[in-house]
Design a protein around this motif. Sequence first.
Motif, PDB file in Angstrom:
ATOM      1  N   LYS A  32      -4.501  12.263  -3.297  1.00  0.00           N
ATOM      2  CA  LYS A  32      -5.376  11.578  -3.837  1.00  0.00           C
ATOM      3  C   LYS A  32      -6.217  10.446  -4.380  1.00  0.00           C
ATOM      4  CE  LYS A  32      -6.782  16.096  -3.291  1.00  0.00           C
ATOM      5  NZ  LYS A  32      -7.503  16.599  -1.695  1.00  0.00           N
ATOM      6  N   PHE A  33      -4.235   9.629  -5.338  1.00  0.00           N
ATOM      7  CA  PHE A  33      -4.746   8.863  -6.173  1.00  0.00           C
ATOM      8  C   PHE A  33      -3.921   7.643  -5.652  1.00  0.00           C
ATOM      9  CE2 PHE A  33      -5.593  12.673  -9.117  1.00  0.00           C
ATOM     10  CZ  PHE A  33      -6.773  12.175  -9.646  1.00  0.00           C
ATOM     11  N   TYR A  34      -4.697   6.367  -5.695  1.00  0.00           N
ATOM     12  CA  TYR A  34      -3.852   5.115  -4.821  1.00  0.00           C
ATOM     13  C   TYR A  34      -4.556   4.192  -5.432  1.00  0.00           C
ATOM     14  CZ  TYR A  34      -3.431   8.297  -0.430  1.00  0.00           C
ATOM     15  OH  TYR A  34      -3.542   8.927   0.392  1.00  0.00           O
ATOM     16  N   LEU A  35      -3.331   3.476  -6.052  1.00  0.00           N
ATOM     17  CA  LEU A  35      -3.851   1.965  -6.914  1.00  0.00           C
ATOM     18  C   LEU A  35      -2.874   1.091  -5.474  1.00  0.00           C
ATOM     19  CD1 LEU A  35      -3.427   0.234  -9.314  1.00  0.00           C
ATOM     20  CD2 LEU A  35      -1.663   0.947 -10.217  1.00  0.00           C
ATOM     21  N   LEU A  36      -3.773  -0.222  -5.464  1.00  0.00           N
ATOM     22  CA  LEU A  36      -3.287  -1.302  -4.200  1.00  0.00           C
ATOM     23  C   LEU A  36      -3.933  -2.058  -5.581  1.00  0.00           C
ATOM     24  CD1 LEU A  36      -6.011   0.186  -1.768  1.00  0.00           C
ATOM     25  CD2 LEU A  36      -3.620   0.244  -1.861  1.00  0.00           C
ATOM     26  N   TYR A  37      -2.968  -3.062  -5.774  1.00  0.00           N
ATOM     27  CA  TYR A  37      -2.768  -3.938  -6.702  1.00  0.00           C
ATOM     28  C   TYR A  37      -2.349  -5.154  -5.920  1.00  0.00           C
ATOM     29  CZ  TYR A  37       1.976  -3.509  -7.822  1.00  0.00           C
ATOM     30  OH  TYR A  37       3.161  -3.760  -7.716  1.00  0.00           O
ATOM     31  N   GLY A  38      -2.235  -6.697  -6.659  1.00  0.00           N
ATOM     32  CA  GLY A  38      -1.817  -7.893  -5.953  1.00  0.00           C
ATOM     33  C   GLY A  38      -2.692  -9.283  -6.126  1.00  0.00           C
ATOM     34  N   SER A  39      -2.354  -9.970  -5.173  1.00  0.00           N
ATOM     35  CA  SER A  39      -3.015 -11.472  -5.409  1.00  0.00           C
ATOM     36  C   SER A  39      -3.770 -11.436  -3.964  1.00  0.00           C
ATOM     37  CB  SER A  39      -2.374 -13.097  -5.957  1.00  0.00           C
ATOM     38  OG  SER A  39      -1.131 -12.033  -5.131  1.00  0.00           O
ATOM     39  N   ILE A  64     -10.693  11.593  -3.644  1.00  0.00           N
ATOM     40  CA  ILE A  64      -9.483  10.878  -3.368  1.00  0.00           C
ATOM     41  C   ILE A  64     -10.127   9.429  -3.971  1.00  0.00           C
ATOM     42  CG2 ILE A  64      -8.260   9.011  -1.794  1.00  0.00           C
ATOM     43  CD1 ILE A  64      -8.435  11.875   0.342  1.00  0.00           C
ATOM     44  N   ILE A  65      -9.045   8.824  -4.874  1.00  0.00           N
ATOM     45  CA  ILE A  65      -9.328   7.625  -5.971  1.00  0.00           C
ATOM     46  C   ILE A  65      -8.504   6.471  -5.613  1.00  0.00           C
ATOM     47  CG2 ILE A  65     -10.160   7.166  -8.286  1.00  0.00           C
ATOM     48  CD1 ILE A  65     -10.089   9.675  -9.295  1.00  0.00           C
ATOM     49  N   ILE A  66      -9.614   5.833  -5.235  1.00  0.00           N
ATOM     50  CA  ILE A  66      -8.592   4.473  -5.155  1.00  0.00           C
ATOM     51  C   ILE A  66      -8.798   3.536  -6.213  1.00  0.00           C
ATOM     52  CG2 ILE A  66      -8.471   2.160  -3.734  1.00  0.00           C
ATOM     53  CD1 ILE A  66      -9.362   3.657  -1.031  1.00  0.00           C
ATOM     54  N   ILE A  67      -7.846   2.796  -6.676  1.00  0.00           N
ATOM     55  CA  ILE A  67      -7.920   1.801  -7.616  1.00  0.00           C
ATOM     56  C   ILE A  67      -7.365   0.992  -7.101  1.00  0.00           C
ATOM     57  CG2 ILE A  67      -7.463   1.274 -10.200  1.00  0.00           C
ATOM     58  CD1 ILE A  67      -6.827   4.302 -10.661  1.00  0.00           C
ATOM     59  N   LYS A  68      -8.177  -0.488  -7.702  1.00  0.00           N
ATOM     60  CA  LYS A  68      -7.837  -2.006  -7.369  1.00  0.00           C
ATOM     61  C   LYS A  68      -7.848  -2.775  -8.195  1.00  0.00           C
ATOM     62  CE  LYS A  68     -11.748  -3.481  -4.477  1.00  0.00           C
ATOM     63  NZ  LYS A  68     -12.114  -4.448  -3.537  1.00  0.00           N
TER      64      LYS A  68
END
Length: 168
Positions: free
Chosen positions: A17-24, A101-105
């Motif tokens: 249900k929760f995604y963290l997409l991070y980076g350059s 569904i929550i996507i955190i950028k």
Amino acid sequence: MILKSSDLSRNLEQPQKFYLLYGSNIGQIEDTINNIIKPKLSKNVHNYDENEIIANIDEFEENILNKSLFEDEKLIIINRASEKILGIIEKLISKNITQIIIIIKSGILEKKSKLRIFFEKNKETICTPFYDDNYQSLLMIAQNFFSKNKIKISILNINFIIEKSRNN
């Protein structure tokens, strides 16, 4: 849970249900969301900025917790996230929400970042880093694109395109 970007599409069969997409590598994050996540998960997409959510926390939680007659599932994308959003995410996880569904950028997150640590260690969340591409990965992407679209191009021209892309 940490998941490589290449493994993300395989994991969507049993979505978290929760995604963290991070980076350059912002371009790859956008491609992943638009080409892999959105088509498989939901047609009802809602975009928020972290600042909007923090300014109107009650309204945001109300939108998430209220079920609509017209929407079966929601995909919520939170842009430009920082550690300020962590308390809200912890609260939503504890409420055991369904059909959302929550996507955190986010941009680059340090190893000591509370947001990153939370998503890496929690079994109910997925954390995916997106690092800058190197020459080999860009070459593979370009060659796959041109072969899939049946475009004949020399390696010299591919090298020129990669040079102009500045590793993104």
